[in-house]
Design an enzyme around this catalytic site. Structure first.
Site, short mmCIF file in Angstrom:
data_model
loop_
_atom_site.label_atom_id
_atom_site.label_comp_id
_atom_site.label_asym_id
_atom_site.label_seq_id
_atom_site.Cartn_x
_atom_site.Cartn_y
_atom_site.Cartn_z
N TYR A 160 75.31 105.64 12.79
CA TYR A 160 76.26 104.55 12.57
C TYR A 160 76.02 103.44 13.59
O TYR A 160 76.16 103.65 14.80
CB TYR A 160 77.70 105.04 12.68
CG TYR A 160 78.11 106.09 11.68
CD1 TYR A 160 77.40 106.29 10.50
CD2 TYR A 160 79.22 106.89 11.91
CE1 TYR A 160 77.79 107.26 9.59
CE2 TYR A 160 79.62 107.86 11.00
CZ TYR A 160 78.89 108.05 9.84
OH TYR A 160 79.28 109.01 8.94
N GLY A 163 93.28 99.76 -3.53
CA GLY A 163 93.35 98.45 -4.13
C GLY A 163 92.64 97.38 -3.34
O GLY A 163 92.90 96.19 -3.53
N GLY A 195 87.99 102.68 -0.12
CA GLY A 195 89.01 101.63 -0.18
C GLY A 195 89.43 101.28 -1.59
O GLY A 195 90.47 100.64 -1.79
#
Length: 336
Positions: free
Chosen positions: A63, A219, A215
């Site tokens: 990452y 929404g 996510g």
């Protein structure tokens, strides 16, 4: 669900006592258009997580090319004994900082743990995952090298990510595997037929990443726009007719949530938590507000009819552009 007076329950990964909802740290500076300007809030979110009892922190050496581990080190320096720390090995990066392959060789594993320990500023990692199985290296060889790290005191427990049922059994024959980390959510159900039963047969805890559909289940599809360095815009579920169909499902989830005085994200997490006490989702966030919202999902009990309706939902489109991981356990996108 209110976020005041939170009491986050605990679950078990082998002998590790972890919060029922953990914190995925990838998005704090990698993969979602993250910028350095978010770093102060990310640090505040990490500290707030520990303060409210979310003690299970998840990172990986890939990452942000190690910078995610370095970010966590700033909090671990003073709070290591309050954290169950997980990191990973096995995905290699190209010059652009994104995945370009896998490496499960013993030499790579040995070198990688030392790099992770140095960046994290710790002596031991509580849970060390094989991030992806290298198709060129027998999983027995890779796990065997990881066992050496346990013997050396550098790692407490071993995990594996996105493994098939057969690979879980092969890995477990070498050494007990404490956790399987795979994508699992209302919208990602691939592992339910064979992988989840195999994990339970072997006593392996299940750690779902992207439990909020990256996510989508909250929404937030509008937050990802082409060209903003957010890799979600490349995913089939976020495109065209698939996105339209999926947003219709999200609207129904919101209606269920409204009836329960909860958010759509809390309903999605509560659905996962209801799949078994061996399930510990790790939603990612770099904002304190969403951290507390996610943690509050542990207090939400879904009615049987809502659970059944949510379980019957299926997202439109594959979760990655290419689903080779099912057969060959290869990677296709930056992932937890």
């Amino acid at each position: 669900m209110t976020t005041t007076d939170l009491t986050v329950p605990r679950r078990r990964i082998a002998d590790l006592d972890v919060s029922a909802v953990g914190l995925g740290c990838m998005g704090m500076n990698f993969g979602y258009g993250a910028t350095a300007a978010d770093e102060a809030e990310a640090i505040a979110t990490l500290n707030d997580a520990i303060d409210i009892g979310v003690n299970f922190l998840d990172t990986a050496d890939m990452y942000a090319a190690g910078a995610n581990e370095t970010l966590l080190a700033r909090v671990l320096a003073d709070r290591r004994d309050q954290v169950v720390l997980a990191t990973k090995v096995g995905i290699t990066l190209g010059d652009d900082g994104y995945p370009n392959g896998t490496n499960g060789s013993a030499e790579y594993v040995r070198a990688s743990i030392d790099g992770s320990l140095r960046r994290l500023g710790v002596d031991t990692v509580d849970l060390y995952y094989l991030h992806r199985v290298d198709p060129q290296v027998p999983v027995e060889e890779t796990i065997g090298a990881m066992v050496e790290l346990v013997a050396a005191g550098k790692v407490r427990r071993l995990g594996i990510s996105e493994a098939s049922a057969g690979t879980l059994r092969r890995a477990s024959a070498v050494h007990p595997i404490a956790a399987l980390q795979s994508e699992w959510s209302i919208f990602s159900r691939d592992i339910e037929d064979s992988v989840v039963p195999a994990a339970r047969e072997l006593g392996i805890a299940i750690v779902p990443y992207s439990p909020l559909g990256r996510g989508l289940l909250t929404g937030s599809a509008a937050a990802a726009a082409p060209g903003d360095n957010d890799f979600r815009t490349t995913l089939p579920r976020w495109q065209g007719e698939n996105l339209t169909a999926n947003l219709a499902l999200v609207q129904r989830i919101r209606e269920i949530a409204d009836a329960l005085d909860a958010t759509a994200g809390q309903v999605a997490l509560a659905w996962l938590l209801a799949q078994g006490d061996d399930v510990i989702p790790i939603p990612g966030t770099k904002r304190r507000r969403y951290l507390r919202e996610n943690a509050a999902a542990t207090a939400l009990n879904l009615p049987a009819d809502a659970l059944a309706e949510l379980s019957a939902m299926r997202a439109a489109g594959d979760r990655y552009p290419d689903m080779d991981w099912v057969a060959g356990e290869t990677i296709a996108a930056p992932s937890a």
